[in-house]
Design a protein around this motif. Structure first.
Motif, PDB file in Angstrom:
ATOM      1  N   ASN A 195       0.818  -1.194   0.000  1.00 44.96           N
ATOM      2  CA  ASN A 195       0.000   0.000   0.000  1.00 44.96           C
ATOM      3  C   ASN A 195       0.861   1.257   0.000  1.00 44.96           C
ATOM      4  O   ASN A 195       0.516   2.252  -0.618  1.00 44.96           O
TER       5      ASN A 195
ATOM      6  N   GLU B 148       1.737  -3.464   8.855  1.00 45.78           N
ATOM      7  CA  GLU B 148       0.310  -3.727   8.683  1.00 45.78           C
ATOM      8  C   GLU B 148      -0.006  -5.211   8.794  1.00 45.78           C
ATOM      9  O   GLU B 148      -0.996  -5.600   9.430  1.00 45.78           O
TER      10      GLU B 148
ATOM     11  N   HIS C  17      -9.607  -7.527   7.196  1.00 47.08           N
ATOM     12  CA  HIS C  17      -8.400  -6.846   6.697  1.00 47.08           C
ATOM     13  C   HIS C  17      -8.423  -6.796   5.169  1.00 47.08           C
ATOM     14  O   HIS C  17      -7.869  -7.666   4.506  1.00 47.08           O
TER      15      HIS C  17
ATOM     16  N   ASP D 187      -7.767  -0.211   6.215  1.00 48.79           N
ATOM     17  CA  ASP D 187      -6.839  -1.239   6.684  1.00 48.79           C
ATOM     18  C   ASP D 187      -7.581  -2.325   7.456  1.00 48.79           C
ATOM     19  O   ASP D 187      -7.394  -3.514   7.212  1.00 48.79           O
TER      20      ASP D 187
ATOM     21  N   ASP E 193      -6.590   1.966  11.364  1.00 50.15           N
ATOM     22  CA  ASP E 193      -5.610   2.262  10.318  1.00 50.15           C
ATOM     23  C   ASP E 193      -4.218   2.017  10.896  1.00 50.15           C
ATOM     24  O   ASP E 193      -3.849   2.605  11.915  1.00 50.15           O
TER      25      ASP E 193
END
Length: 442
Positions: free
Chosen positions: A51, A291, A304, A331, A344
């Motif tokens: 991302n 993440e 997710h 997210d 996030d």
């Protein structure tokens, strides 16, 4: 051999790079796509999954008298110069945090000594080897790769084009056989062969069998397919794969695996510090690792969506014609639809979260009727939580006041700073994880 260690997302004076000028000159102001083409391995595959990492992102970007680094961590080498980019959330002398992210997200064995210069060359190679099970598993989700191959036969069942030269050489006087070539759609092709050669190469390493045990089903499938495997064909197979990279978009996972196999099998030529006059190394997207690490911690209670992987896409709007408009990928979206929460993951300090970050999460909260949003970030200090309450009213009417029904909470996972060993760091961060989880779920 000269090594310079710097941090990601930092600004460093150009004078500090004077001792590693050769590697610096090869990477400064070059995009990740350019470095990939020159031999650097980037994880995850550019654009497809990450991302925060993009094909136009630079490792070192010139800003007046300084170089600015980005979210990328890893190891680069050219000739006898090495550049190590560590996590800014680690101690000055030990990058335990980066190692822990690799272990948790990619299931890397804990044999990386991130502070021993003597092991620098082996460290790069170990990282490539440890990535192999991950890439193999991802690629094999698409099924075994099948393509056309040219096979040579010499028998009585002619099904292709007769090879006159070979026929004269092998079958004169005539014995009832005919030499011919046939183009067939087969699983046993050069790509599957290079994967098999890589498997056999890894098996010979002291930790090879343990590493491959994670993908034993995929390994068994590759072994059963590659009936024509011969150890002595390795160089020929590597050359063939370099000449014929996988190009079909559907099989882009196999393209990344193919590149990784080539780098592993050509390690003797390309290891950092070996004097080879070509840039080599391996780079990881820190934001992606963070993440995915957070997903491991909270995945039981949060969905997710995967941004550029195209999974779990949501839409902001619908039209009268029932078409969907405005593709978004929060997210994390809580699984509790009665008390929806948007989260996030931010690979940045608490003070750097603001402006457009706020606007984005508020848009997601409005879309999902969420009254609470979280920023999940690595915390280096003593802050556990910072709660922001949405304002109502306007300064023009002089009636601005805070609301207690819409909250954005900055929730940090504390990164241990005083661990004297990696084992100690793991114990301390596991305590931090429990505190972090209780903060979110309470």
């Amino acid at each position: 051999m000269t090594t310079l260690k710097i941090k990601d997302n930092s600004t460093v004076n150009k004078d500090e790079f004077s001792e590693v000028n050769s590697v610096t000159n090869k990477i400064a102001d070059k995009t990740l796509v350019q470095l990939e083409k020159e031999g650097v391995f980037v994880f995850p595959e550019l654009v497809k999954e990450a991302n925060d990492i993009t094909k136009d992102q630079m490792i070192l970007q010139s800003v007046n008298e300084n170089y600015r680094t980005s979210n990328v961590m890893g190891f680069l080498g050219y000739g006898k110069d090495r550049l190590v980019i560590e996590s800014r959330f680690s101690r000055e002398d030990e990058d335990f945090f980066f190692q822990y992210l690799l272990e948790r997200v990619l299931n890397f064995p804990n044999i990386l000594d991130l502070n021993t210069d003597a092991n620098q060359e082996n460290r790069l190679f170990s990282l490539l080897l440890f990535l192999f099970p991950y890439y193999l598993k991802v690629a094999m989700r698409k099924g075994e790769f099948k393509t056309y191959v040219h096979n040579k036969y010499n028998d009585g069942n002619v099904k292709g084009i007769i090879d006159i030269g070979r026929h004269i050489q092998k079958n004169i006087p005539f014995t009832g056989k005919v030499a011919y070539n046939q183009r067939e759609f087969s699983y046993d092709n050069s790509l599957m062969e290079i994967i098999r050669h890589t498997i056999e190469y890894i098996k010979k390493k002291p930790y090879g069998n343990n590493l491959l045990r994670k993908v034993k089903d995929e390994v068994a499938a590759i072994v059963s397919i590659t009936e024509h495997y011969e150890y002595y064909d390795r160089q020929k197979v590597v050359i063939e794969n370099k000449k014929n990279p996988v190009r079909h978009a559907y099989y882009h996972e196999y393209r990344a695996l193919q590149k990784l196999c080539i780098m592993i099998l050509q390690h003797d030529k390309h290891q950092i510090g070996s004097g080879v006059r070509q840039i080599h190394g391996i780079l990881f997207d820190g934001a992606w690792l963070w993440e995915e690490y957070i997903n491991q911690l909270i995945g039981d209670v949060f969905y997710h969506p995967m941004n550029k992987g195209g999974k779990g896409a949501q839409r902001l709007f619908s039209t009268d014609e029932n078409s969907k408009v405005g593709l978004i990928y929060p997210d994390f979206i809580s699984r509790d639809d009665r008390n929806r929460i948007i989260a996030d993951a931010k690979y940045k300090p608490i003070g750097n979260i603001g402006n457009r970050d706020y606007l984005q999460i508020l848009a997601y909260m409005f879309r999902f009727d969420a009254k609470k949003g979280y920023y999940l970030y690595p915390e280096q200090g003593e802050i556990d939580k910072l709660t922001l309450m949405m304002n109502s009213g306007s300064t023009y009417e002089g009636n601005v006041k805070k609301r207690d029904d819409i909250l954005i909470i900055k929730c940090g996972l504390r990164i241990p700073k005083n661990a004297d060993s990696y084992e100690s760091f793991v114990k301390k961060i596991q305590i931090s994880e429990k505190v972090f989880l209780s903060s979110i779920t309470s």
